[in-house]
Design an enzyme around this catalytic site. Sequence first.
Site, PDB file in Angstrom:
ATOM      1  N   SER A  10      19.017  27.061  13.820  1.00 40.81           N
ATOM      2  CA  SER A  10      18.958  25.666  13.068  1.00 40.81           C
ATOM      3  C   SER A  10      19.024  24.495  14.726  1.00 40.81           C
ATOM      4  CB  SER A  10      20.724  25.684  13.010  1.00 40.81           C
ATOM      5  OG  SER A  10      20.976  25.292  13.466  1.00 40.81           O
ATOM      6  N   GLY A  11      19.039  25.044  15.730  1.00 40.74           N
ATOM      7  CA  GLY A  11      18.756  23.594  17.019  1.00 40.74           C
ATOM      8  C   GLY A  11      16.971  23.996  17.557  1.00 40.74           C
ATOM      9  N   CYS A  53      15.482  24.696  31.526  1.00 44.30           N
ATOM     10  CA  CYS A  53      14.039  24.168  31.581  1.00 44.30           C
ATOM     11  C   CYS A  53      13.979  23.296  33.364  1.00 44.30           C
ATOM     12  CB  CYS A  53      14.526  22.173  30.005  1.00 44.30           C
ATOM     13  SG  CYS A  53      15.378  21.374  30.716  1.00 44.30           S
ATOM     14  N   ASN A  86      10.561  21.116  27.737  1.00 47.29           N
ATOM     15  CA  ASN A  86      11.262  21.764  27.944  1.00 47.29           C
ATOM     16  C   ASN A  86      11.656  22.473  27.012  1.00 47.29           C
ATOM     17  OD1 ASN A  86      11.256  18.771  26.209  1.00 47.29           O
ATOM     18  ND2 ASN A  86      13.254  19.560  26.041  1.00 47.29           N
TER      19      ASN A  86
END
Lengths: 351, 351, 351, 351
Positions: free
Chosen positions: C10-11, C149, C318
């Site tokens: 869900s992220g 990142c 990112n």
Amino acid sequence: MIRVGVVGASGLAGGELIRLVTQHPDLELTFLGGSSHIGRRPAELHPGLRLDLGLTVQPVTEEVADLVDVVYLATPAPVSAELAGLLADRVPAVVDLSGAFRIRTPELHDRWYPKVRRRADLADRFVYGVPELIGDQLADAALISLPGCYATAITLGLAPLTLGLGLDLKTVVVDGKSGSSGGGLQLRTADLHPLRNGAIAPYAPTGHRHAAEVSDFLERSKPGTIGHLSMSAYGVSHVRGLLASSYVFTDGAVDQRELQRAYVRFYKEHRFVRVRRHAETLIPVPDPQAVLGSNFCDVTVLHDEEGGRIVVLSALDNLVKGAAGQAVQATNLRFGLAEDAGLTMQPVMPA
Amino acid sequence: MIRVGVVGASGLAGGELIRLVTQHPDLELTFLGGSSHIGRRPAELHPGLRLDLGLTVQPVTEEVADLVDVVYLATPAPVSAELAGLLADRVPAVVDLSGAFRIRTPELHDRWYPKVRRRADLADRFVYGVPELIGDQLADAALISLPGCYATAITLGLAPLTLGLGLDLKTVVVDGKSGSSGGGLQLRTADLHPLRNGAIAPYAPTGHRHAAEVSDFLERSKPGTIGHLSMSAYGVSHVRGLLASSYVFTDGAVDQRELQRAYVRFYKEHRFVRVRRHAETLIPVPDPQAVLGSNFCDVTVLHDEEGGRIVVLSALDNLVKGAAGQAVQATNLRFGLAEDAGLTMQPVMPA
Amino acid sequence: MIRVGVVGASGLAGGELIRLVTQHPDLELTFLGGSSHIGRRPAELHPGLRLDLGLTVQPVTEEVADLVDVVYLATPAPVSAELAGLLADRVPAVVDLSGAFRIRTPELHDRWYPKVRRRADLADRFVYGVPELIGDQLADAALISLPGCYATAITLGLAPLTLGLGLDLKTVVVDGKSGSSGGGLQLRTADLHPLRNGAIAPYAPTGHRHAAEVSDFLERSKPGTIGHLSMSAYGVSHVRGLLASSYVFTDGAVDQRELQRAYVRFYKEHRFVRVRRHAETLIPVPDPQAVLGSNFCDVTVLHDEEGGRIVVLSALDNLVKGAAGQAVQATNLRFGLAEDAGLTMQPVMPA
Amino acid sequence: MIRVGVVGASGLAGGELIRLVTQHPDLELTFLGGSSHIGRRPAELHPGLRLDLGLTVQPVTEEVADLVDVVYLATPAPVSAELAGLLADRVPAVVDLSGAFRIRTPELHDRWYPKVRRRADLADRFVYGVPELIGDQLADAALISLPGCYATAITLGLAPLTLGLGLDLKTVVVDGKSGSSGGGLQLRTADLHPLRNGAIAPYAPTGHRHAAEVSDFLERSKPGTIGHLSMSAYGVSHVRGLLASSYVFTDGAVDQRELQRAYVRFYKEHRFVRVRRHAETLIPVPDPQAVLGSNFCDVTVLHDEEGGRIVVLSALDNLVKGAAGQAVQATNLRFGLAEDAGLTMQPVMPA
């Protein structure tokens, strides 16, 4: 000095009220109220306002009446309804920025604000309206209800047609575009920057309360002038400022020149409404960026011959002319100050 | 491999065509044309596209015909008109992304494109339309004119009402909101970042050409269905993507359920149109950020009982479904490839 | 087809993994895991991804091992630590995108991740690094930890200096600038659009974990090369993409030409790293907008004679090269696919 | 009333000067000068400023001297150099906002401003500096040169270390991040909204003039304190406001508490510099959005023990404290007014 209390001090409108009141030559901030953030100083809640006022957020009680001459309720409608009951007749002037007392027709109120129980005794005593249109009612008013940000823009845009030119507006379609500050600082996933930036969010494609508010007001001001008014509202990718587009179909025959003259005439005495031609400056106007931080509402009227309609565009800063600035403007009129006292700042642009 | 030429290679649509063609399994980029930036490689003009294609921008001459099977004209309308004359009958397929050949009714063309002289011989041979609605005409078409970005969105939004449900649309008010990429990269002060960011720019409050294009097409598709259609367009503070809101007044009686079913049915076979419910995901849809970089057009239809109207919202990426992606989609149909060949990329969101 | 599970579906990184896996010719999404949003379909959580996968978010149990060949952990570090314990030796490949297993030196791990208890048995089995630098270790690796990142960008920027040119970097000051997607979708007031838009937020002016991660890796790769590395990180007003600026002081003498050649040589075989000259295109590069949506990392190296230092700039998306794309890249190497399988998309720009 | 002329009236700094002068109780705008846009009213050039001043832009001649007591040169450095020659000794106070007279060391001037021929007679008579640091020199100064926007921020950030604590700054690395208004309104493709929005543009990765300006000033203020100062500057995705990050390496031993106290003490009498703790409010500070539209410079100092350095962050509105506001502040001191006359506006946030 007129002593001022701000309730809802931690919200965006609350912050803007603090900014404007502390810059006002005749107002003095003497109370900050709220139900959360008790004990906090303004600087903790409003990053720009590092003021040393000696005030912190406090709960609202009857004793507030001893501290203030006017109190602003920048609170949700149900809270405003309750606090108005508490403070009416105790404070010389209560100015409500919520929707609790905006719609006067009882059935309409109940339909659009089903969770805000209407107290008829109180509701009927409230003066409601854009200061430009109800200025005389504000002098010595004890209870003042201010229009919503969109309602302010739309009403200022349409009033010259109905009240000035006496046109009947058969059909009005309003399309509203606003920045994210209109939604306040509630924690909602859809309002997080990654999802809100770059958006054109149709958050209220049908059934916006401000449409009812405008209809109700204009109809009461001049019965029979508003046939059918619908509205859709969108959140776009900036923070502050809104543009209301009103697409008007009317049987009356007016051309561009008459429209322009009627608008200029209607607002001749009202410095906060700037009637602007679409191409008078570097960018097409009205554009809310050209009123940012100021109490101006920029209005442009266009006769769309091809389209058989009148296009009215109104732009304002939702936190100033649409909220805190208008509250100060109403206060100025209420207490007999110059209408623009403390509100002479020019727009900050580009920003 | 189908050999592709892109003319107008230095513009935003040109860049997007290069991106999509070089990602396509069955297309091969063999020519880059333009009138400026001669000799430049794609990477010099499109910062993201550091491709080693061995191609530079070259002037367009008849010889281009030897190099390509299909040529895209991502050029201003007057240039497209001229180049179409040059390349028609020399290149198997000419796909024009400009407005030069969109409006078929001669008087309407002359009124909205007074500077683009209509060559009747050529104009009548062009196939025009959204691929979803004219797919069968595209097979083997030699000359293809693609709708404008707004026209694509509006047409896809309204077609299920007229062509699907057979409704007569008495009055349609279209309000368009788009990002800055819609205006291309011309040097205009109002498009510099400091003046364009944070704007709600009413750049075409009346008289947008795409309204004429849509009326013309829908009327020809089913005469008598479009009563009165007007449009206003605004630039808002993001870069890519547009939302077209169509406010429709019709005498026909339909409710929300019928509308939803009709839209789903109408686009059942068309994967690029996603009929979405307003609240089916984290954010209100349709929102152009949810189609960014993809060839989808998201459409939502709402029955506004209160407002006595139908609200149709359509969102697309103006550079993909509104330009380059649609051109590839039309090419796929023209050459008998799968409609979605090279267009299967999902939206890049959040961005 | 290689069967893939995504945990943390869900992220934002989870959504990006779904996007890339479903576009990949050799990968098949067979499991979506999470601890919240159980039962939700991807389209409900990721507005752009209206996919019909027949999958909903499910809790992670041992049985997942039957469904997948590789599992991505796009979860907070403590969750990743736990799930890695559960799935190691049950799933052929576990790819962790969190910080749980990045820092190998035990004391350093404990200092920067005090809440993630280090399981030495597991930690020592993880392969860590940017695929460009550790490609050979990835073939058949069972446990893979991917750099953060920022760490990816900084490492790719500095490696040619230490590993390529053999320079000792006495002092490195890293200044990182990233968009709001770097912070995920947690509900924090400071991340609401009104407060985050227009910000330059010094969210980590000292003590960023990624600095430790980079030092640890480069020191292990070639002991003695990193003298002193500090970092400060800022959130700026866009959504996707970051730029890491590394200001390097070294005793070694190199000029601009040598630097440029060394970087080009170092990444000759690595298509995802684009060594770019500062002025090679329309805008100064590297700029993360020129890699948006793609797996590229753009790197520029400049010898600042005046300043007596080397300036290394690295830009990436990112969510792609800094997360999901790199995970797919590692998977490709792990399973012997082409390194760029499913990752050939060009940047979407402008957006 | 002090009569004010603004030259460069059509630019962004010019517009801001008009905004601030017309809001100032003791200043009166009596002349608008420029070389283009002759005959235009302010409202035509500055969309927000619909003022009825009875002034239009005029060429600058000697006769201007009769109209003004102070003239602001918001012009490019070569123009400023010429106009300063024309107006010096004719107008009581000439305030230059360009770089023409900032660097005092002749060799340094020639190196960084090779196109601005240094007139020694004139240059040596200019007073240069941030008003907070050279306030006493401003009283009755005839020629005033104001620091650049970045130079103001950096100098205010570093002065407490050198002039307050007496530290020697061995190495200083400055990383500057600014919005697009810093680049003015020149027509450059890279500054068009589609390419500039969402960017992190490394426009001056090496060799920024403001670094030289700061070194020159601090060295002259206290010789031997600045060892080595380099700077890199980036354009980020908003319009107004900048943040300068100074990473300082020094041999002196100071801890966080001493630093904080030294900064508070140093600026105790200077209301426009707000020394702020990093976490004192809703968002991490300093952030330029928290000073927008105001004359404040917010400064935060952090001791990075881990990193062995001092991190100094300074944020200001480049058009106010970095340009027009600072000009008014200097004028106030020059003419013996209160330092904050006309500059008491609070920040407009969020915007």
